[in-house]
Design an enzyme around this catalytic site. Structure first.
Site, PDB file in Angstrom:
ATOM      1  N   ASP A 223      38.369  38.385  41.857  1.00 19.74           N
ATOM      2  CA  ASP A 223      37.508  37.529  41.524  1.00 19.74           C
ATOM      3  C   ASP A 223      39.177  36.148  42.245  1.00 19.74           C
ATOM      4  O   ASP A 223      39.737  36.202  41.861  1.00 19.74           O
ATOM      5  CB  ASP A 223      37.287  36.878  41.033  1.00 19.74           C
ATOM      6  N   GLU A 302      38.787  39.236  46.887  1.00 13.29           N
ATOM      7  CA  GLU A 302      38.569  37.912  47.333  1.00 13.29           C
ATOM      8  C   GLU A 302      39.705  37.148  47.522  1.00 13.29           C
ATOM      9  O   GLU A 302      39.691  36.563  46.445  1.00 13.29           O
ATOM     10  CB  GLU A 302      37.027  37.570  46.436  1.00 13.29           C
TER      11      GLU A 302
END
Ligand code: NOJ
Ligand code: MG
Length: 584
Positions: A223, A302
Site C-alpha cells: 500500500d 501500489e
C-alpha cells in the site's frame, strides 16, 4: 484504413515457458468485507471467502489478493491497521486465515495479502504509546511528530494536505492537558505516518513480512509504496493541495488525466511522494523474500508515480516484482492513447526486465463498466453521485468487455477486481447516510469517494442480500440493478460477461498469452488497436484487435475469430467498441 508507422513493429519479447509464476499471473482482488458473508452480519469474512474459492478456480485465475483483514478500527476500511499479526474479529481469526490459505493452495491458487507500511492506525499500540510519551521520546520517534509553527505552535508544521481532504497534520494534547505537538497523516487523522528513517520501523516490517511468509502467503501488495519516505526537512509543497473535485471541468490539457494529490508526476516532485529512499526499503524486502523457500514470493507496488520510466524503478530486478500500471487504468477510450500507453509500458518495463502489470479496476476507482460509459473528455471522477452525470450503462459495459479483452490479450500479469467479471457497474444511487469513505466526510461530500465500487457482490438473484450472505444485511446497500448481474444469472449463459471472462482466462492460459511476445499488427492505427501475441517458439499466434471507430472493421479474409466481446453481426466484421481474439 490508415496504416500506422508502428505497424509490424516488435513491442515486447516473449518470456520462456518456464518463467516464474508471477510474470503472467492473473490475480483476482478480493475486498473481504464485500465478497461473501458467512455469518449474516452483513460484512464479508474469511470463512465466506474460503467457502467460495472453487468459484475462482472455475473462473480460471492464478492467485487472489486480499485487501486488509487485520485488526482495525475500520476508519479506512482496514487500511488503518492496529495489529499486523492478527485478524479483525469481523473477518474471523488467524485459524480462518490459515484455512483460507490452505484451501486456496489446495485449489492451485496463490494468496497475496495487503501490507500497509506507510501508516498504522491511531489505535496501534505504538501510536498509543507515542501519545502517552513525551515530545522527543523514542515512542514518538516511530512516527512523524513535530512542533507547530506560529507563536504558540498553533499552526501545522508545513502545508501538506491529507489525500482524503483537509489538513495532513493533527495536533495532540500533551499529558499536562496543554496543546502540544502535531503528527503527520497523509491519509485520515486515524492513520499516522511512520518515520521510516527510524530503523525500528524497518525491523518491525521485516518481521511482519516473515510472519506472513511463515503462514504460507505467496506475496504482498504494498500500500502507498511511493509514500514511505518523506523529503528531509519536510518542506512545504507548492503543487496541488486538494483532491480533484467532482466538477465537470474538462481535462486541463484537453488530453491526459491531471496529476492528483496522491501522485508523483513528471516535473516537480512532491516532498511526500516517490523519494529515492523508498528503493532501499524494497531492496531489503526483496532479499528477505528471496531467502524464503520456493515458489517465489512477490511484492506488488501500489505506487501512483508518473511517468512510467519512474514507476519502472520500483520493479528493477532487486526490488519489487510488479507495480500496478495505473496509466493503463487511467487511459480514456481512445485508441491512440491506448497504443501509446501500451508502447511505453513495454519499453519501460522491458528495460528493467519486469513484466507489465495491467489493471482496469480496484477498490479505489470507479468501476470500469461505469467509467467507460462516462463522458471521455472529463477526468476520472472520485465516485459518482445520483445528482451527477450518470454513466451510459450499456455503452460502458460494451467498452469494459472490450477493454478487458485487450488487457487479457496483453503479455504480462493482470489484476481483476471482484465483480468486474460480472460486468458490475458502480453504485451511483447510494444515499449519503451509508457512505463510509473518509474522503466523503473529510471533504464534506465534495468528493463522493469510493463506496460505490465497494458494494457487496450479487451471487443469487432471488436470495436475501442477493446471496452475499445468509441474511438480508449488507454493510452498503446493493442497488436494484445488481440482481440482474448475479452470478446465477450469468453462469452457463452464452455471451454473459462471466462466461466471457471464463473463456478468455481459459484461452489465455492455454495459449500462454501472458508469456507471449507482442508486435503491432498492420491493422493497428487510427481508431484500431491491433497486435499479435506470439509464443516464444512462434507456434501460436493470436491477433488481439479492438475497434474504437464508428465504422465496422473488416478482418482480412481467412481470419479465424476465437473470442469476441460482443456478437459480430456480420462475420468477419468487428463493430464499434468490440474486441476480438483471432488465430492467425
Ligand atoms: C491505498 C488503498 O488502496 C486505499 O484504499 C487506502 O485508502 C489508501 N491507500 C490508504 O491506505
Ligand atoms: Mg460476516
Amino acid at each position: 484504413m490508415t496504416q500506422n508507422t508502428t505497424a509490424a513493429a516488435q513491442l515486447h519479447p516473449a518470456d520462456p515457458a518456464d518463467a516464474p509464476w508471477w510474470r503472467d499471473a492473473v490475480i483476482y482482488q478480493i475486498y473481504p468485507r464485500s465478497w461473501a458473508d458467512s455469518d449474516g452480519d452483513g460484512i464479508g469474512d474469511l470463512p465466506g471467502i474460503t467457502a467460495r474459492l472453487p468459484y475462482l478456480r472455475d473462473l480460471g485465475v492464478d492467485a487472489i489478493w486480499l485487501s486488509p483483514f487485520y485488526v482495525s478500527p475500520m476508519h479506512d476500511a482496514g487500511y488503518d491497521v492496529a495489529d499486523y499479526r492478527n485478524i479483525d474479529p469481523i473477518f474471523g481469526s488467524l485459524d480462518d486465515a490459515d484455512a483460507l490459505i490452505a484451501g486456496a493452495h489446495d485449489l492451485g491458487l496463490k494468496v497475496i495479502v495487503d501490507l500497509v507500511p506507510n501508516h498504522s492506525s491511531s489505535a496501534h499500540e505504538w501510536f498509543q504509546a507515542a501519545l502517552a510519551a513525551e515530545p522527543g521520546s523514542a515512542e514518538r520517534g516511530r512516527y512523524i511528530f513535530r512542533e507547530g509553527k506560529g507563536e504558540n505552535g498553533e499552526e501545522p508544521p508545513n502545508n501538506w494536505p491529507s489525500v482524503f481532504g483537509g489538513n495532513g497534520w493533527t495536533r495532540v494534547t500533551e499529558a499536562d492537558g496543554t496543546p502540544g505537538q502535531w503528527y503527520l497523516h497523509i491519509f485520515d487523522t486515524t492513520q499516522p505516518d511512520y518515520d521510516w528513517t527510524n530503523p525500528e520501523v524497518g525491523d518491525e516490517f521485516a518481521s511482519i513480512l516473515e510472519f506472513w511468509c511463515e503462514r504460507g502467503v505467496d506475496g504482498f501488495r504494498v500500500d502507498v509504496a511511493h509514500g514511505l519516505v518523506k523529503e528531509e526537512g519536510l518542506p512545504d509543497w507548492d503543487g496541488p493541495l486538494q483532491m480533484l473535485d467532482n466538477s465537470d471541468a474538462a481535462l486541463p490539457s484537453g488530453e491526459d488525466e491531471p496529476i492528483r494529490v496522491h501522485e508523483a508526476g513528471p516535473g516537480a516532485k512532491p516532498p511526500m511522494w516517490d523519494q529515492e529512499g523508498v528503493h532501499e526499503i524494497y531492496r531489503r524486502w526483496r532479499s528477505l523474500l528471496d531467502k524464503q523457500p520456493s515458489p517465489e514470493r512477490i511484492l506488488c507496488a501500489e505506487a501512483w508515480v508518473k511517468p512510467e520510466s519512474q514507476l519502472a524503478r520500483y520493479v528493477r530486478s532487486d526490488e519489487m516484482h510488479q507495480a500496478f500500471n495505473f496509466d493503463f487504468l487511467d487511459t480514456h477510450w481512445n485508441a491512440e492513447r491506448f497504443r501509446n500507453v501500451i508502447t511505453t509500458s513495454f519499453e519501460e518495463n522491458d528495460a528493467v526486465g519486469a513484466p507489465t502489470t495491467w489493471v482496469l479496476s480496484n477498490h479505489d476507482v470507479v468501476r470500469h463498466a461505469s467509467r467507460l460509459g462516462l463522458d471521455q473528455s472529463l477526468p476520472r471522477p472520485n465516485g459518482i453521485a445520483a445528482d451527477q452525470a450518470q454513466p451510459n450503462a450499456e455503452l460502458g459495459l460494451r467498452r469494459a468487455r472490450a477493454a478487458t479483452m485487450l488487457m487479457l490479450g496483453l503479455p504480462g500479469s493482470a489484476y481483476i477486481y471482484q465483480g468486474e467479471e460480472l460486468g458490475l457497474p458502480e453504485s451511483t444511487d447510494m444515499p449519503d447516510e451509508f457512505r463510509q469513505d473518509p474522503t466523503f466526510h473529510r471533504t464534506e461530500g465534495k468528493e463522493i469517494g469510493r463506496d460505490g465500487c465497494r458494494v457487496p457482490i450479487p451471487w443469487v438473484r432471488d436470495a436475501p442480500s442477493l446471496g452475499f450472505g445468509p441474511s438480508d444485511r449488507t454493510w452498503l446497500p446493493q442497488p436494484e440493478s445488481y440482481g440482474a448481474y448475479a452470478v446465477d444469472q450469468q453462469a452457463g449463459v452464452a455471451g454473459s460477461t462471466l462466461e466471457l471472462y471464463r473463456s478468455m482466462l481459459a484461452a489465455r492460459r492455454e495459449a500462454g498469452l501472458g508469456l507471449g511476445s507482442a508486435a503491432w499488427h498492420e491493422l493497428s492505427g487510427g481508431d484500431v488497436i491491433a497486435f499479435v501475441n506470439a509464443s516464444a517458439d512462434d507456434s501460436r499466434r493470436t491477433l488481439v484487435l479492438v475497434n474504437l471507430g464508428a465504422e465496422p472493421l473488416v478482418l482480412p479474409a481467412g481470419t479465424v475469430v476465437t473470442h469476441q466481446s460482443e456478437d459480430l453481426t456480420t462475420e468477419g466484421h468487428v463493430p464499434t467498441d468490440v474486441a476480438v481474439w483471432a488465430r492467425i
